[in-house]
Design a protein around this motif. Structure first.
Motif, PDB file in Angstrom:
ATOM      1  N   TRP A 205       0.844  -1.211   0.000  1.00 31.45           N
ATOM      2  CA  TRP A 205       0.000   0.000   0.000  1.00 31.45           C
ATOM      3  C   TRP A 205       0.876   1.256   0.000  1.00 31.45           C
ATOM      4  N   ILE A 210      -1.407   4.095  -1.747  1.00 29.63           N
ATOM      5  CA  ILE A 210      -2.858   3.940  -1.538  1.00 29.63           C
ATOM      6  C   ILE A 210      -3.213   3.681  -0.073  1.00 29.63           C
ATOM      7  N   LEU A 242      -9.137   2.271  -4.978  1.00 35.05           N
ATOM      8  CA  LEU A 242      -8.582   1.257  -4.062  1.00 35.05           C
ATOM      9  C   LEU A 242      -8.330   1.884  -2.690  1.00 35.05           C
ATOM     10  N   ARG A 243      -7.764   3.092  -2.686  1.00 37.20           N
ATOM     11  CA  ARG A 243      -7.451   3.737  -1.403  1.00 37.20           C
ATOM     12  C   ARG A 243      -8.735   3.982  -0.600  1.00 37.20           C
ATOM     13  N   SER A 245     -11.544   2.346  -0.883  1.00 30.13           N
ATOM     14  CA  SER A 245     -12.113   1.077  -0.410  1.00 30.13           C
ATOM     15  C   SER A 245     -11.355   0.574   0.820  1.00 30.13           C
ATOM     16  N   SER A 584     -17.224  -1.715  -3.198  1.00 27.33           N
ATOM     17  CA  SER A 584     -16.192  -1.281  -2.260  1.00 27.33           C
ATOM     18  C   SER A 584     -15.557  -2.503  -1.585  1.00 27.33           C
ATOM     19  N   ALA A 587     -13.285  -4.209  -3.958  1.00 28.63           N
ATOM     20  CA  ALA A 587     -12.062  -3.419  -4.169  1.00 28.63           C
ATOM     21  C   ALA A 587     -11.113  -3.552  -2.977  1.00 28.63           C
ATOM     22  N   TYR A 588     -11.645  -3.555  -1.748  1.00 26.57           N
ATOM     23  CA  TYR A 588     -10.689  -3.684  -0.627  1.00 26.57           C
ATOM     24  C   TYR A 588     -10.178  -5.114  -0.469  1.00 26.57           C
ATOM     25  N   ALA A 591      -7.451  -5.024  -3.162  1.00 26.08           N
ATOM     26  CA  ALA A 591      -6.346  -4.154  -2.727  1.00 26.08           C
ATOM     27  C   ALA A 591      -5.576  -4.772  -1.559  1.00 26.08           C
ATOM     28  N   LEU A 618      -3.849  -5.029 -12.216  1.00 28.11           N
ATOM     29  CA  LEU A 618      -3.712  -4.875 -10.762  1.00 28.11           C
ATOM     30  C   LEU A 618      -2.754  -5.892 -10.156  1.00 28.11           C
ATOM     31  N   VAL A 622      -1.062  -4.700  -6.803  1.00 34.59           N
ATOM     32  CA  VAL A 622      -1.450  -5.189  -5.465  1.00 34.59           C
ATOM     33  C   VAL A 622      -1.396  -6.717  -5.370  1.00 34.59           C
ATOM     34  N   SER A 625      -6.257  -9.583  -8.357  1.00 34.66           N
ATOM     35  CA  SER A 625      -7.102  -8.964  -9.381  1.00 34.66           C
ATOM     36  C   SER A 625      -8.528  -9.478  -9.252  1.00 34.66           C
TER      37      SER A 625
END
Ligand code: BF8
Length: 652
Positions: A205, A210, A242-243, A245, A584, A587-588, A591, A618, A622, A625
């Motif tokens: 991160w 992010i 991403l940030r 989420s 969301s 996405a988290y 991420a 991604l 991270v 994906s």
């Protein structure tokens, strides 16, 4: 003595007229039979869906049909109505830019960022309501709530660096509440719970820039970027997604979960029952629907009030039967064993039983149509959040300061409504299915003998191949519950443990998968593990904000093995998702390093670049994906393939 508050009717009582009903009614038996099969696999729901079709009562499935075919630009994410220079659509080969010059990549990514920010805001604002309640308890501004888990309160205070020696729980509650509320802004510029993640995950991160700086700040940053003339690069826009989420998963949602545990008790393993048949013909039936346990916990207390039970008996009922729906139902089921009437697509059908005196709602996932179908019965829809006033509902301005008195007034309304029920119209199909719930991380550790070590050993030995979080909603695009149940069955067959939340978990409950007996459907190794621990192969970990429990579980496994989350044999899935909140969550998960398979395509296909970034690009950022696979059997193939690859990479 303070007086119970009175409700205010929002606008006017809605009525579905006879003409509406005639328009909706379907009297062709073959067509009805076909639609029943297409709409759901929930056997208790089928007789009620049939009734709605015959009686012309409009439901979500009818509205879905009437919306077909969808706008293909909206479906692809390539329409934009953000400003009045438009609205614009991208129609290649000539119309490839909106009036402002935004191309398909920018329009799609801006729309997606809006979706993520909306979902993160909803979860985190719910978290804030819980944290505020903790603060009010600590500062003596409400007497209706207390500290149910003082040990967890101390643990969290220590995590936040708050001195706990010789300090009473009230003072600790106030200090922790204040420290958490500060994380909504940007004074601190970081979130405490990020430190729960394995070091390698935190480093990813930081490297990518992010790490969230503040919960509200990230949502506002998103909204700023989607203002015309700000964000113009789709990659930069999606990184902010991403940030934001992460500020939900490791911020607002995680606070929502942990502070709810402090206020209402950390769940432990218990049994209860699920499906529409939890309603009882001879009782006053009340359903709580929505998300916030600050409301529903008070309703539980009010339903136990001897005066109100007496009143119910005077009105001819045997007592008061409280049932849950959706995520606030999961909160009550996890902590109190309150029976669960269903998930998202069951919400109109609970009313169609004709046996529901009141549906009490707070916010999120509540169909605005509820007062319409309720108008065909005696059911009262009672709204309680000033953020979610619903025309045709009776509104109480609920707050932690007036919690119990308001809950009593609401339950009284329901009890007095029992006499208006028409017994001829009551249809409660079938019998409830028993289930096991309450699998907080603390409870899972308890079942394992005090630590996650046995689980890690079982994974290392290959007895459990890995773990998958199956989460999210129902969606009329998918046959109700089919995606969840089929995926869970496929995975446990392959010795993969499922941990579930939200409407996914309730689908599994209705299908009998939340019972230890469901181990018979698992592969030999997982079956043996479940039988020896007397647990189901699918564990209910709570509501949607409780996906944070899944993050913590993954973090604890990563920390124990000293690897980042992306190296673990774990995955996520949202087979029937519909909501911005689910985006969301997805996405988290990604991420945080969790490969996640969606069963419904997001509105992004208009930008091959965005699709490629989310499904491939991604990985380089991270180490995880998204994938999209509507067929749950094929999704299980993708997930088990991923888990086996991770096992090989770990050398186990
Ligand atoms: O937060 S799973 S339909 S009820 S959004 Fe809604 Fe989806 Fe159900 Fe709960 Ni989550």
């Amino acid at each position: 003595m303070a007086e119970e508050p009175k409700p205010v009717l929002v606008r006017e009582r809605l009525d579905v007229c006879e003409l509406d009903r005639a328009r909706m009614s379907l009297l062709n038996p073959a067509l009805i039979a076909q639609k029943l099969e297409d709409r759901t696999i929930d056997e208790n729901a089928k007789p009620l869906i049939e009734l709605t079709m015959k009686e012309g009562l409009e439901t979500v499935w009818d509205r879905f049909e009437m919306q077909q075919p969808p706008c293909k630009y909206c479906e692809a994410g390539t329409s934009c109505a953000r400003c009045t220079m438009g609205p614009c659509r991208i129609i290649p080969p000539h119309r490839i830019r909106g009036v402002c010059g935004a191309d398909a990549d920018l329009i799609v990514s801006r729309n997606l960022l809006d979706t993520i920010a909306t979902g993160a805001a909803a979860h985190s604002d719910h978290g804030r309501d819980i944290v505020e309640t903790l603060y009010l308890v600590g500062s003596g501004k409400t007497k209706d709530y207390g500290i149910a888990d003082p040990e967890k309160l101390r643990r969290l205070c220590e995590e936040y660096g708050i001195a706990t020696g010789n300090v009473g729980p009230e003072k600790l509650a106030a200090e922790l509440g204040r420290a958490m509320l500060e994380e909504y802004g940007m004074v601190k510029n970081t979130l405490q719970f990020l430190n729960r993640a394995p070091k390698g995950t935190q480093e990813t991160w930081t490297k990518l820039g992010i790490s969230p700086r503040g919960i509200d700040r990230e949502v506002v940053d998103c909204m700023h970027r989607i203002q015309m003339g700000v964000g113009a690069d789709y990659v930069n826009i999606l990184l902010q997604g991403l940030r934001c989420s992460l500020s939900d998963g490791w911020g607002g949602s995680m606070m929502g979960t942990d502070v709810s545990d402090i206020l209402f008790g950390t769940p432990s393993v218990l049994t209860s029952k699920v499906n529409l048949a939890v309603l009882q013909e001879d009782q006053v039936n009340i359903a709580v629907h929505g998300h916030n346990p600050v409301l529903s916990e008070m309703v539980v207390n009010a339903c136990r009030d001897p005066g109100l039970i007496e009143l119910a008996k005077k009105n001819g009922a045997k007592g008061i039967n409280l049932v849950g729906l959706c995520c606030t139902g999961s909160e009550l089921l996890m902590r109190k064993g309150v029976p669960m009437s269903g998930n998202h697509l069951n919400q109109e059908l609970v009313i169609a039983t004709g046996a529901l005196e009141a549906m009490i709602v707070d916010y999120q996932c509540i169909f605005p149509s509820l007062p319409r179908i309720a108008s065909c019965y005696h059911t009262q829809i009672i709204s309680t959040s000033s953020k979610a006033k619903i025309p045709g509902s009776f509104f109480f301005d609920f707050s932690p300061g007036n919690g119990y008195l308001t809950a009593k007034a609401i339950v009284r309304m329901a009890v007095e409504n029992f006499k208006n029920r028409n017994p001829q119209r009551v249809l409660i199909p079938g019998v409830p299915v028993p289930l096991m719930s309450g699998f907080s991380n603390e409870a899972i550790k308890g079942a394992l003998g005090g630590s996650f070590k046995p689980l890690i050993d079982l994974i290392a030995a290959g007895k459990i191949r890995g773990a998958v979080g199956i989460v999210g909603c129902n969606n009329p695009h998918i046959r109700h519950d089919y995606g969840h149940v089929t995926l869970a069955k496929e995975l446990i067959k392959r010795n993969i443990l499922c941990v579930e939340t939200g409407c996914a978990a309730i689908a599994s409950g209705k299908a009998g998968l939340l019972l230890p007996e469901a181990a018979s459907l698992a592969g030999d190794d997982l079956r043996a593990v479940c039988e020896s621990l007397k647990i189901p192969p699918v564990l209910h970990m709570g509501s949607c904000v409780d996906n944070s429990r899944i993050l913590v579980l993954a973090a604890e496994l990563g920390n124990a093995l000293n690897v980042p989350i992306h190296k673990l044999p774990v995955a996520g899935a949202a087979p029937e998702w519909y909501s911005q909140k689910a985006v969301s969550i997805g996405a988290y998960f990604v991420a945080s390093g969790v490969y996640t398979v969606l069963g419904v395509m997001p509105h992004i296909t208009g930008s091959p670049a965005v699709v490629s970034l989310l499904t491939e690009g991604l990985k380089g950022a991270v180490n995880a994906s998204f994938a999209v696979e509507p067929d749950p059997v094929k999704a299980a193939d993708l997930i088990s393939g991923h888990i086996e690859r991770k096992r090989t990479e770990l050398g186990i």
